[in-house]
Motif scaffolding. Structure first.
Motif, mmCIF file in Angstrom:
data_model
loop_
_atom_site.group_PDB
_atom_site.id
_atom_site.type_symbol
_atom_site.label_atom_id
_atom_site.label_comp_id
_atom_site.label_asym_id
_atom_site.label_seq_id
_atom_site.Cartn_x
_atom_site.Cartn_y
_atom_site.Cartn_z
ATOM 1 N N LEU A 231 0.665 -0.714 0.098
ATOM 2 C CA LEU A 231 0.142 0.060 0.208
ATOM 3 C C LEU A 231 0.364 1.038 -0.004
ATOM 4 C CD1 LEU A 231 -3.040 -0.806 2.988
ATOM 5 C CD2 LEU A 231 -3.262 -0.269 0.325
ATOM 6 N N LEU A 232 1.814 0.805 0.169
ATOM 7 C CA LEU A 232 3.520 2.050 -0.068
ATOM 8 C C LEU A 232 3.185 2.875 -1.417
ATOM 9 C CD1 LEU A 232 5.958 0.727 2.920
ATOM 10 C CD2 LEU A 232 3.764 3.020 2.684
ATOM 11 N N PRO B 99 8.614 16.178 -4.991
ATOM 12 C CA PRO B 99 7.452 15.704 -4.506
ATOM 13 C C PRO B 99 6.487 17.255 -4.016
ATOM 14 C CG PRO B 99 7.976 14.400 -3.472
ATOM 15 C CD PRO B 99 10.094 14.989 -4.255
ATOM 16 N N PHE B 100 4.979 16.661 -3.804
ATOM 17 C CA PHE B 100 4.309 17.900 -2.739
ATOM 18 C C PHE B 100 4.148 17.047 -1.617
ATOM 19 C CE2 PHE B 100 0.773 19.354 -0.834
ATOM 20 C CZ PHE B 100 0.752 21.040 -1.013
ATOM 21 N N LEU B 101 5.038 17.812 -0.191
ATOM 22 C CA LEU B 101 4.369 17.507 0.994
ATOM 23 C C LEU B 101 3.845 18.059 1.556
ATOM 24 C CD1 LEU B 101 8.377 16.978 2.156
ATOM 25 C CD2 LEU B 101 7.250 15.711 0.554
ATOM 26 N N ASN B 102 2.447 16.825 1.683
ATOM 27 C CA ASN B 102 1.396 17.728 2.555
ATOM 28 C C ASN B 102 1.450 18.722 4.201
ATOM 29 O OD1 ASN B 102 -0.215 16.499 -0.032
ATOM 30 N ND2 ASN B 102 -0.846 14.277 1.037
ATOM 31 N N ASN B 103 0.261 19.611 4.329
ATOM 32 C CA ASN B 103 0.723 19.933 5.479
ATOM 33 C C ASN B 103 0.449 18.416 6.821
ATOM 34 O OD1 ASN B 103 0.772 22.454 7.482
ATOM 35 N ND2 ASN B 103 -0.846 21.937 7.424
ATOM 36 N N ARG B 104 1.860 18.135 8.105
ATOM 37 C CA ARG B 104 1.445 18.017 8.931
ATOM 38 C C ARG B 104 1.911 16.113 8.372
ATOM 39 N NH1 ARG B 104 -3.151 20.263 12.533
ATOM 40 N NH2 ARG B 104 -2.319 21.768 12.862
ATOM 41 N N ASP B 105 1.775 16.212 7.257
ATOM 42 C CA ASP B 105 2.082 14.519 7.510
ATOM 43 C C ASP B 105 3.509 14.427 7.340
ATOM 44 O OD1 ASP B 105 -0.518 14.400 5.972
ATOM 45 O OD2 ASP B 105 -0.294 13.601 3.922
ATOM 46 N N ILE B 106 3.575 13.129 7.623
ATOM 47 C CA ILE B 106 5.442 12.287 8.252
ATOM 48 C C ILE B 106 5.523 11.293 7.009
ATOM 49 C CG2 ILE B 106 6.188 11.066 9.754
ATOM 50 C CD1 ILE B 106 4.681 11.687 11.760
ATOM 51 N N PRO C 44 -4.057 6.947 5.577
ATOM 52 C CA PRO C 44 -5.572 6.737 6.927
ATOM 53 C C PRO C 44 -5.708 4.597 6.577
ATOM 54 C CG PRO C 44 -5.938 8.579 4.725
ATOM 55 C CD PRO C 44 -4.100 7.849 4.671
ATOM 56 N N VAL C 45 -5.604 4.130 5.777
ATOM 57 C CA VAL C 45 -5.185 3.127 6.087
ATOM 58 C C VAL C 45 -5.014 2.902 7.092
ATOM 59 C CG1 VAL C 45 -5.418 0.231 4.330
ATOM 60 C CG2 VAL C 45 -6.047 2.331 2.902
ATOM 61 N N MET D 163 4.644 -0.473 18.545
ATOM 62 C CA MET D 163 5.458 0.272 17.892
ATOM 63 C C MET D 163 4.779 1.222 16.668
ATOM 64 S SD MET D 163 8.405 -1.615 14.804
ATOM 65 C CE MET D 163 9.388 -0.204 14.472
ATOM 66 N N LEU D 164 5.591 2.264 16.227
ATOM 67 C CA LEU D 164 5.183 3.408 15.108
ATOM 68 C C LEU D 164 5.116 3.181 14.165
ATOM 69 C CD1 LEU D 164 6.129 6.948 17.121
ATOM 70 C CD2 LEU D 164 3.558 5.914 17.655
ATOM 71 N N MET D 165 3.688 3.063 13.533
ATOM 72 C CA MET D 165 4.271 3.470 11.611
ATOM 73 C C MET D 165 5.096 3.316 11.078
ATOM 74 S SD MET D 165 2.992 0.856 9.193
ATOM 75 C CE MET D 165 1.136 1.002 9.932
ATOM 76 N N GLU D 166 5.109 4.636 11.600
ATOM 77 C CA GLU D 166 6.519 5.283 11.302
ATOM 78 C C GLU D 166 8.214 5.169 10.934
ATOM 79 O OE1 GLU D 166 5.405 8.422 13.933
ATOM 80 O OE2 GLU D 166 4.285 7.028 12.827
ATOM 81 N N GLU D 167 8.246 4.438 12.256
ATOM 82 C CA GLU D 167 9.503 3.623 12.386
ATOM 83 C C GLU D 167 9.308 2.566 12.031
ATOM 84 O OE1 GLU D 167 12.047 5.232 14.300
ATOM 85 O OE2 GLU D 167 10.659 7.257 15.160
#
Length: 419
Positions: A225-226, A238-245, A267-268, A283-287
């Protein structure tokens, strides 16, 4: 007087021995009365002069003389300007700058998260609120200062006489201090969560079984899904959305460096990945995504990697069409909201030490300087604290429901047995 009577000493002007200090008779008759009066007047005059001299030497007389001298001084209107300095060097102004005052308010919110006397869940909420407040502060107030600088750099604050540039520099210095305090608060809260039986771990802190589960979870549920992107000379940024990691890595292939960027705020996914063998270990998803960057870009060598998060300016005013009677208010608001989400970046946060060349590259692509970039040892978004608190509240509600249900069952059973 009758003939033959003798005159008394007092009547004849004689001074008797009854009066101390006078033992001689000075005069008799009318001439003596006149002489005595003259002497008494002279003595009285001498005593008055002595008293006047003493009064002139007293402090009250000096104060009165000083007052008279002060009254004779010229008024402030006629005095030269050098006698009335405009401001005392080093003295603080009576008013504080609006932006710096707001940062002091947000610092008090952080103090509530630091205070161990507060309930633990409340401390988590205050830490999350501090992060949200600081984001809105940068988006609105710092964004408005940038907009004012575009109009004129001579615009000054009416309270402190600070220019927009001076206000921005002061804000950046204060935010660096607050970020260090936030990192310390996060470390304290992690210790508190561990005492409550909840842990948020990195991949290296898990055991072999947990790592095997996380690897399987990433490959089968997350990786498909990435949508990774590679930025090079031929590929646009690329355009980086506001507040997104975003997970970012420096990719090396055949001696050439490129940037690899992977969105983590999907969001999924649930941001907290639960480790199944332990009920309260996450564990955090971004990590997790950052750890497996080598599998996402398998044909490249990973030189360095980090998590980044940007904030965009949100200070925007409605156009004149807003007040047009024929304009569709709903369509105008949709356009404004869309435009608001795509304004220029004003802040960049990153979680790992990065090569200065990479920071310079990001700054050139995002039009940011080094003073707009902040490193954070804590997670870039603390909103998961609220998620944890909600889960705790739900568990408490479920516990109360089960307790009341069991209590009612016992009470009804006792009543039935009694009947």
């Amino acid at each position: 007087m009758f003939a033959g009577e003798k005159k008394s000493g007092t009547e004849t002007g004689e001074i008797t021995d009854d009066i101390p200090g006078n033992h001689e008779v000075t005069d008799q008759g009318g001439s003596s009365d006149q002489g005595n009066a003259e002497k008494e007047n002279a003595a009285k005059k001498g005593r008055d002069e002595e008293n006047a001299d003493k009064e002139s030497d007293s402090p009250e007389t000096k104060d009165s003389e000083n007052d008279s001298e002060y009254d004779e001084k010229p008024s402030a209107e006629h005095m030269p300007e050098k006698d009335f300095p405009a401001a005392v060097p080093g003295e603080k102004p009576c008013y504080d700058n609006r932006e710096l005052s707001w940062l002091k308010f947000n610092a008090r919110v952080l103090e509530e998260a630091e205070d161990e006397r507060n309930p633990f869940c409340e401390r988590l909420s205050f830490a999350s609120i501090f992060q949200t407040n600081l984001d809105e502060f940068f988006r609105v107030r710092v964004g408005s200062l940038y907009d004012q600088m575009l109009v004129s750099e001579d615009i000054r604050d009416n309270k402190t006489n600070m220019t927009c540039r001076e206000q921005l520099l002061a804000v950046f210095d204060q935010v660096k201090i607050l970020n260090k305090r936030k990192d310390a608060v996060y470390a304290q809260l992690m210790k508190g969560m561990k005492q409550h039986g909840i842990e948020i771990l990195s991949f290296a802190e898990t055991d072999s079984q947990d790592q095997e589960f996380l690897t399987t979870c990433f490959r089968h549920e997350i990786l498909p899904l990435l949508s990774p992107q590679i930025v090079g000379k031929k590929q646009p940024f690329p355009f980086l959305n506001n507040r997104d990691i975003y997970a970012m890595a420096v990719l090396v292939k055949k001696g050439k460096e490129r940037l690899g960027i992977v969105p983590c705020s999907v969001p999924v996914f649930s941001r907290l990945v639960r480790i199944p063998q332990h009920e309260n270990r996450y564990m955090l998803m971004e990590e997790l995504i950052l750890h497996f960057m080598s599998e996402i870009f398998d044909s490249y060598e990973i030189n360095s990697k980090s998590l980044i998060r940007i904030l965009r300016n949100a200070d925007i005013d409605p156009d004149e069409e807003m007040y047009d009677d024929d304009a569709d208010f709903r369509n105008i608001m949709e356009q404004l909201v869309h435009k608001r989400s795509r304004l220029s970046p004003i802040r960049l946060e990153y979680s790992r030490l990065m090569d200065p060349a990479v920071l310079n590259l990001l700054g050139s692509r995002l039009e940011l300087k080094k003073r707009h970039m902040y490193r954070s040892k804590a997670p870039l978004d603390l909103s998961f604290f609220l998620q944890y608190r909600i889960s705790c509240a739900m568990k408490r509600i479920c516990f109360l429901k089960n307790f009341l249900r069991s209590f009612l069952n016992i009470w009804i059973a006792d009543r039935v047995c009694w009947i």
